[in-house]
Every structure is written in C-alpha cells, then in structure tokens.
Design a protein around this motif. Structure first.
Motif, PDB file in Angstrom:
ATOM      1  N   VAL A 242       0.819  -1.194   0.000  1.00  0.00           N
ATOM      2  CA  VAL A 242       0.000   0.000   0.000  1.00  0.00           C
ATOM      3  C   VAL A 242       0.857   1.249   0.000  1.00  0.00           C
ATOM      4  CG1 VAL A 242      -1.761   1.284   1.290  1.00  0.00           C
ATOM      5  CG2 VAL A 242      -1.879  -1.192   1.157  1.00  0.00           C
ATOM      6  N   SER A 243       1.956   1.259   0.744  1.00  0.00           N
ATOM      7  CA  SER A 243       2.837   2.424   0.788  1.00  0.00           C
ATOM      8  C   SER A 243       3.650   2.520  -0.496  1.00  0.00           C
ATOM      9  CB  SER A 243       3.773   2.321   1.988  1.00  0.00           C
ATOM     10  OG  SER A 243       4.546   1.131   1.916  1.00  0.00           O
ATOM     11  N   PRO A 244       4.068   3.737  -0.889  1.00  0.00           N
ATOM     12  CA  PRO A 244       4.851   3.907  -2.128  1.00  0.00           C
ATOM     13  C   PRO A 244       6.180   3.164  -2.052  1.00  0.00           C
ATOM     14  CG  PRO A 244       3.998   6.013  -1.337  1.00  0.00           C
ATOM     15  CD  PRO A 244       3.771   5.020  -0.241  1.00  0.00           C
ATOM     16  N   PRO A 245       6.743   2.799  -3.187  1.00  0.00           N
ATOM     17  CA  PRO A 245       8.075   2.185  -3.199  1.00  0.00           C
ATOM     18  C   PRO A 245       9.115   3.132  -2.596  1.00  0.00           C
ATOM     19  CG  PRO A 245       6.986   1.937  -5.327  1.00  0.00           C
ATOM     20  CD  PRO A 245       6.153   2.877  -4.538  1.00  0.00           C
ATOM     21  N   VAL A 246      10.210   2.558  -2.104  1.00  0.00           N
ATOM     22  CA  VAL A 246      11.221   3.331  -1.379  1.00  0.00           C
ATOM     23  C   VAL A 246      12.238   3.925  -2.353  1.00  0.00           C
ATOM     24  CG1 VAL A 246      13.043   3.221   0.360  1.00  0.00           C
ATOM     25  CG2 VAL A 246      10.937   1.895   0.652  1.00  0.00           C
ATOM     26  N   ILE A 247      12.516   5.214  -2.146  1.00  0.00           N
ATOM     27  CA  ILE A 247      13.571   5.891  -2.896  1.00  0.00           C
ATOM     28  C   ILE A 247      14.864   5.764  -2.099  1.00  0.00           C
ATOM     29  CG2 ILE A 247      14.404   8.130  -3.724  1.00  0.00           C
ATOM     30  CD1 ILE A 247      11.499   8.897  -4.215  1.00  0.00           C
ATOM     31  N   VAL A 248      15.919   5.281  -2.736  1.00  0.00           N
ATOM     32  CA  VAL A 248      17.201   5.064  -2.070  1.00  0.00           C
ATOM     33  C   VAL A 248      18.084   6.285  -2.289  1.00  0.00           C
ATOM     34  CG1 VAL A 248      19.250   3.599  -1.916  1.00  0.00           C
ATOM     35  CG2 VAL A 248      17.011   2.578  -2.401  1.00  0.00           C
ATOM     36  N   GLY A 249      18.624   6.832  -1.189  1.00  0.00           N
ATOM     37  CA  GLY A 249      19.542   7.961  -1.334  1.00  0.00           C
ATOM     38  C   GLY A 249      18.999   9.258  -0.775  1.00  0.00           C
ATOM     39  N   GLY A 250      17.801   9.229  -0.183  1.00  0.00           N
ATOM     40  CA  GLY A 250      17.299  10.437   0.458  1.00  0.00           C
ATOM     41  C   GLY A 250      16.461  11.310  -0.451  1.00  0.00           C
ATOM     42  N   THR A 251      16.017  12.437   0.108  1.00  0.00           N
ATOM     43  CA  THR A 251      15.094  13.324  -0.603  1.00  0.00           C
ATOM     44  C   THR A 251      15.645  14.744  -0.743  1.00  0.00           C
ATOM     45  OG1 THR A 251      13.983  13.885   1.489  1.00  0.00           O
ATOM     46  CG2 THR A 251      13.102  12.026   0.216  1.00  0.00           C
ATOM     47  N   LEU A 252      16.944  14.950  -0.515  1.00  0.00           N
ATOM     48  CA  LEU A 252      17.525  16.295  -0.576  1.00  0.00           C
ATOM     49  C   LEU A 252      17.641  16.778  -2.019  1.00  0.00           C
ATOM     50  CD1 LEU A 252      20.391  15.949   2.067  1.00  0.00           C
ATOM     51  CD2 LEU A 252      18.069  16.833   2.384  1.00  0.00           C
ATOM     52  N   LEU A 253      17.446  18.077  -2.220  1.00  0.00           N
ATOM     53  CA  LEU A 253      17.611  18.712  -3.522  1.00  0.00           C
ATOM     54  C   LEU A 253      18.815  19.656  -3.477  1.00  0.00           C
ATOM     55  CD1 LEU A 253      13.936  19.690  -4.489  1.00  0.00           C
ATOM     56  CD2 LEU A 253      15.225  17.652  -5.140  1.00  0.00           C
ATOM     57  N   ASP A 254      19.486  19.769  -4.613  1.00  0.00           N
ATOM     58  CA  ASP A 254      20.629  20.677  -4.739  1.00  0.00           C
ATOM     59  C   ASP A 254      20.367  21.627  -5.897  1.00  0.00           C
ATOM     60  OD1 ASP A 254      23.519  21.492  -4.289  1.00  0.00           O
ATOM     61  OD2 ASP A 254      23.577  20.826  -6.388  1.00  0.00           O
ATOM     62  N   VAL A 255      20.579  22.914  -5.686  1.00  0.00           N
ATOM     63  CA  VAL A 255      20.414  23.934  -6.727  1.00  0.00           C
ATOM     64  C   VAL A 255      21.787  24.548  -6.979  1.00  0.00           C
ATOM     65  CG1 VAL A 255      19.284  26.071  -7.407  1.00  0.00           C
ATOM     66  CG2 VAL A 255      18.048  24.400  -6.016  1.00  0.00           C
ATOM     67  N   ALA A 256      22.269  24.461  -8.203  1.00  0.00           N
ATOM     68  CA  ALA A 256      23.597  24.981  -8.524  1.00  0.00           C
ATOM     69  C   ALA A 256      23.581  25.620  -9.921  1.00  0.00           C
ATOM     70  CB  ALA A 256      24.640  23.864  -8.459  1.00  0.00           C
ATOM     71  N   PRO A 257      24.260  26.766 -10.073  1.00  0.00           N
ATOM     72  CA  PRO A 257      24.933  27.523  -9.007  1.00  0.00           C
ATOM     73  C   PRO A 257      23.936  28.290  -8.151  1.00  0.00           C
ATOM     74  CG  PRO A 257      25.115  28.692 -11.080  1.00  0.00           C
ATOM     75  CD  PRO A 257      24.432  27.398 -11.400  1.00  0.00           C
ATOM     76  N   ASN A 258      24.386  28.704  -6.970  1.00  0.00           N
ATOM     77  CA  ASN A 258      23.540  29.501  -6.089  1.00  0.00           C
ATOM     78  C   ASN A 258      24.390  30.532  -5.374  1.00  0.00           C
ATOM     79  OD1 ASN A 258      24.243  28.499  -3.193  1.00  0.00           O
ATOM     80  ND2 ASN A 258      23.949  26.593  -4.371  1.00  0.00           N
ATOM     81  N   LEU A 259      23.718  31.506  -4.770  1.00  0.00           N
ATOM     82  CA  LEU A 259      24.412  32.565  -4.039  1.00  0.00           C
ATOM     83  C   LEU A 259      24.453  32.293  -2.545  1.00  0.00           C
ATOM     84  CD1 LEU A 259      22.929  35.695  -5.875  1.00  0.00           C
ATOM     85  CD2 LEU A 259      25.069  34.485  -6.335  1.00  0.00           C
ATOM     86  N   GLY A 260      23.881  31.157  -2.120  1.00  0.00           N
ATOM     87  CA  GLY A 260      23.935  30.814  -0.699  1.00  0.00           C
ATOM     88  C   GLY A 260      22.749  29.952  -0.309  1.00  0.00           C
ATOM     89  N   LEU A 261      22.947  29.173   0.757  1.00  0.00           N
ATOM     90  CA  LEU A 261      21.888  28.333   1.321  1.00  0.00           C
ATOM     91  C   LEU A 261      21.810  28.642   2.804  1.00  0.00           C
ATOM     92  CD1 LEU A 261      19.816  25.999   1.259  1.00  0.00           C
ATOM     93  CD2 LEU A 261      21.735  24.407   1.543  1.00  0.00           C
ATOM     94  N   ASN A 262      20.703  29.224   3.219  1.00  0.00           N
ATOM     95  CA  ASN A 262      20.521  29.608   4.612  1.00  0.00           C
ATOM     96  C   ASN A 262      19.189  29.057   5.128  1.00  0.00           C
ATOM     97  OD1 ASN A 262      22.910  31.299   4.643  1.00  0.00           O
ATOM     98  ND2 ASN A 262      21.726  32.755   3.411  1.00  0.00           N
ATOM     99  N   ASN A 263      19.264  28.110   6.097  1.00  0.00           N
ATOM    100  CA  ASN A 263      18.051  27.552   6.703  1.00  0.00           C
ATOM    101  C   ASN A 263      17.047  27.046   5.650  1.00  0.00           C
ATOM    102  OD1 ASN A 263      18.965  28.157   9.354  1.00  0.00           O
ATOM    103  ND2 ASN A 263      18.201  30.261   9.160  1.00  0.00           N
ATOM    104  N   ASN A 264      17.540  26.208   4.777  1.00  0.00           N
ATOM    105  CA  ASN A 264      16.709  25.621   3.713  1.00  0.00           C
ATOM    106  C   ASN A 264      16.163  26.657   2.733  1.00  0.00           C
ATOM    107  OD1 ASN A 264      17.133  23.068   4.679  1.00  0.00           O
ATOM    108  ND2 ASN A 264      14.974  22.520   4.807  1.00  0.00           N
ATOM    109  N   THR A 265      16.854  27.777   2.621  1.00  0.00           N
ATOM    110  CA  THR A 265      16.470  28.794   1.647  1.00  0.00           C
ATOM    111  C   THR A 265      17.632  29.004   0.684  1.00  0.00           C
ATOM    112  OG1 THR A 265      15.003  29.919   3.195  1.00  0.00           O
ATOM    113  CG2 THR A 265      15.755  31.181   1.298  1.00  0.00           C
ATOM    114  N   TYR A 266      17.377  28.746  -0.606  1.00  0.00           N
ATOM    115  CA  TYR A 266      18.374  28.987  -1.641  1.00  0.00           C
ATOM    116  C   TYR A 266      18.211  30.406  -2.175  1.00  0.00           C
ATOM    117  CZ  TYR A 266      20.182  24.219  -2.301  1.00  0.00           C
ATOM    118  OH  TYR A 266      20.824  23.004  -2.142  1.00  0.00           O
TER     119      TYR A 266
END
Length: 354
Positions: A242-266
């Motif tokens: 019933v539950s969705p299949p498992v994603i291996v490797g986590g759920t984090l996103l990366d935005v590049a290039p960026n001017l900074g990452l502060n408290n989950n704010t790109y």
C-alpha cells in the motif's frame, strides 16, 4: 283386529330388512384443482383465465453454432442485453455483424438472446439499461478502499470487502449477480456472488486476492428476465503493497549555481540558468520526476521541468526569472496507483528580493 295383523306383519318385515342392510357409504367429492394464477405486473391489464394449462418446464435459449467452427476466445467477452442486435453490438465494437457472426460461429446472426456471451474485438462498457422505477444504474464501488487513482479503486489485498451497487434497489428485483472480469485479452466475466435480499441495499462480500486487477459489474433480474445492470464497469486493484516504493539515497535537492543556502532557503541570481538535482536511486515503478516552484500561500505551482531518464538521478534546468520566489519541491510519479513521493522542500528567492 284381523285387519291390523297383516299391517303389523308388513311393518315388522320392513324393519328387519332395514336393520340387516348397512347404510350406503358416501362418496367424497373433491374440489377441482386449479393452478395458481400469476399476473405479470409488467402489463397494463391482466385477465384471469378460466382454465390454467399444466405447467411445463422452460429451458434457457441456446445459441445455434456452425459445426467445425472455432470461437475467437482471444477476444473480449460481452454479455448481450435485452433488445440488442448483433448489428448494434458490431457498431459499438467498430466492426460488422458478419465479422462477429464468424468470430462467434453463429449459424444465424439474427438469433441472439439476452444473457448470451459473445466475443468482441474490444472491451465494451456495460450499457445503461432502463430499470424499474426509472432509477439510475450507478456503478459498483468497493468498500472500504484505499484510494482512487485515475478512476481505479485500490483496495487492501487478502481482505474481505463489500462490493456495493450504488442504486436504490427496485422492489421488483429478485436477484442481482456480481461479475468480475480480469484485465487482459480473451478474459471472461466470472460470477463472484449474488444478492437476493434487497431491503438493506445491493451488495455482496468479496475476498480480494493479492495482485487482483479487474473490472466488476452487476446485473439485476426479476422473475427469469434481465432488467438491467451497472452503467459502467469499475476497475479494482489489490496491490502487493500500500505504501509507495522506497527511494534510495534520500530526498535532498541541490540547486547549482547559487548565491547561498541559509536555513533551507536557496538564494539564486536573476537570469541565471541553474540545475536542480535530486541525487537518488528511484525504484522501477517510477515513471518520471517533476520539479515545481510553488508561490507563497499557494498549494500548487509552476512546473519547472520533468525528467524521464532516472538512471543518474533526476534533474531539471531552470532559468531564474526576475523576482522569483516560492517553495521548491520535486515529485516522483509512480505506476500502479501509488501516491507520488515528494522530495524535501526548499524556499527559493532571488538576490533582488532579499
């Protein structure tokens, strides 16, 4: 006195004969038997016949088939409804009556009957009948169910559920049959249960085997005739999980290039083309990954990009417009009716609105 003696002798003789002869036995009379009279409520007037013929057993009609002919069992099964003709069924199937007659080995294309199973080249929806009381035909709904996905009802496997025909039962219904047609070419509807007590609604109990995928529908009867069925077939699915299949490797996103990452704010630069990356291994059920930017205070947003080739993770390329800000989120879209899996969320702002 001499006159009375002969009279007295005659009286004694009559009495002795009466006492010696037993009284006659009365022959019982029987009322003529008459078969009960049945009045068909479907007719506007009814007359009581003076004599009732003896009841004779009736048999269901059978199709007359051509000898040495093989029926197309690789085609879909379809149950004929009252009043239908082979030509009408052929039109709905996108073919001709002659083709259907050959596929079903019919000796006479004009002789088909209600309840007969024919083979047709496409899966036809159940027609909407006119049922007593001008009621809507409705559909069969499983209860309980987990979710509805693209019109498909997902239910828990290896459990007992109720299949409910969502109409007010007609008082003239004597039986309702429920059928299951597994998906795939050449499958045949199978009777899975009947309801003969309509006072509490129309339903049956059904054990759902694991991995079931098929269509359910119902047909109602009164007496020996069909009066109608569901407006369409309902697709039910009992997934292995019933539950969705498992994603291996986590759920984090990366935005590049960026001017900074502060408290989950790109913080990103206006006019800059950036790559949004979800570095994970996605299960085989994953169809695609969609990337969204959701404006503040909104629940839906703009689709930034879609990745179908997930062998190296999921990416989307985005050119940052002036004044852009909102919540960045990615969704992994699955097959099999599973809910999408979401990535972590990040807030994105441009340097102009810091």
């Amino acid at each position: 006195m001499r006159r009375l003696l002969p009279l007295l002798a005659f009286a004694l003789l009559v009495i002795s004969c009466t006492l010696g002869t037993p009284p006659p036995t009365a022959t019982p009379t029987t009322e003529p038997s008459q078969a009960p009279v049945f009045i068909d409520a479907r007719t506007s007037t009814a007359t009581t016949p003076t004599t009732q013929p003896a009841a004779t057993a009736t048999t269901a009609p059978t199709a007359v088939l051509r000898p040495n002919c093989v029926i197309r069992t690789d085609w879909f099964a379809y149950i004929v409804y009252p009043g239908e003709t082979l030509g009408r069924i052929a039109t709905r199937s996108g073919t001709t009556a002659a083709v259907l007659a050959n596929a079903n080995c019919l000796a006479n294309p004009n002789l088909i009957y209600a309840g007969q199973v024919l083979r047709v080249p496409v899966l036809l929806p159940v027609i909407t009948p006119t049922v007593p009381g001008n009621q809507n035909a409705g559909i069969v709904v499983p209860s309980p169910y987990v979710r509805i996905y693209n019109g498909q009802y997902e239910v828990l496997p290896d459990t007992n559920i109720a299949l409910v025909w969502q109409i007010t039962p007609a008082r003239t219904f004597t039986r309702v049959d429920f059928f299951l047609t597994p998906t795939g070419t050449g499958t045949t509807p199978t009777l899975i249960g009947s309801d003969t007590y309509m006072a509490d609604g129309i339903s049956i109990n059904f054990f759902v085997p694991r991995g079931l995928l098929g269509y359910v529908h119902a047909i109602a009867y009164y007496g020996s005739g069909i009066v109608g069925g569901t407006a369409q077939q309902t697709l039910i699915y009992a997934g292995a999980v019933v539950s969705p299949p498992v994603i291996v490797g986590g759920t984090l996103l990366d935005v590049a290039p960026n001017l900074g990452l502060n408290n989950n704010t790109y913080v990103v630069q206006t006019g800059q083309t950036v790559t949004i990356n979800w570095a994970a291994t996605f299960p085989s059920e994953t169809l695609r990954v969609e990337f969204y930017l959701i404006p503040p205070g909104q629940t839906s947003g703009t689709l930034l990009g879609t990745d179908y080739n997930l062998g190296d993770g999921a990416q989307a390329v985005w050119t940052v417009p002036s004044g852009a800000q909102g919540t960045l989120r990615a969704l992994a879209i699955y097959s099999g009716g599973f809910d999408p899996a979401a990535s972590s969320e990040y807030y994105v702002v441009t340097e102009a609105v810091q």
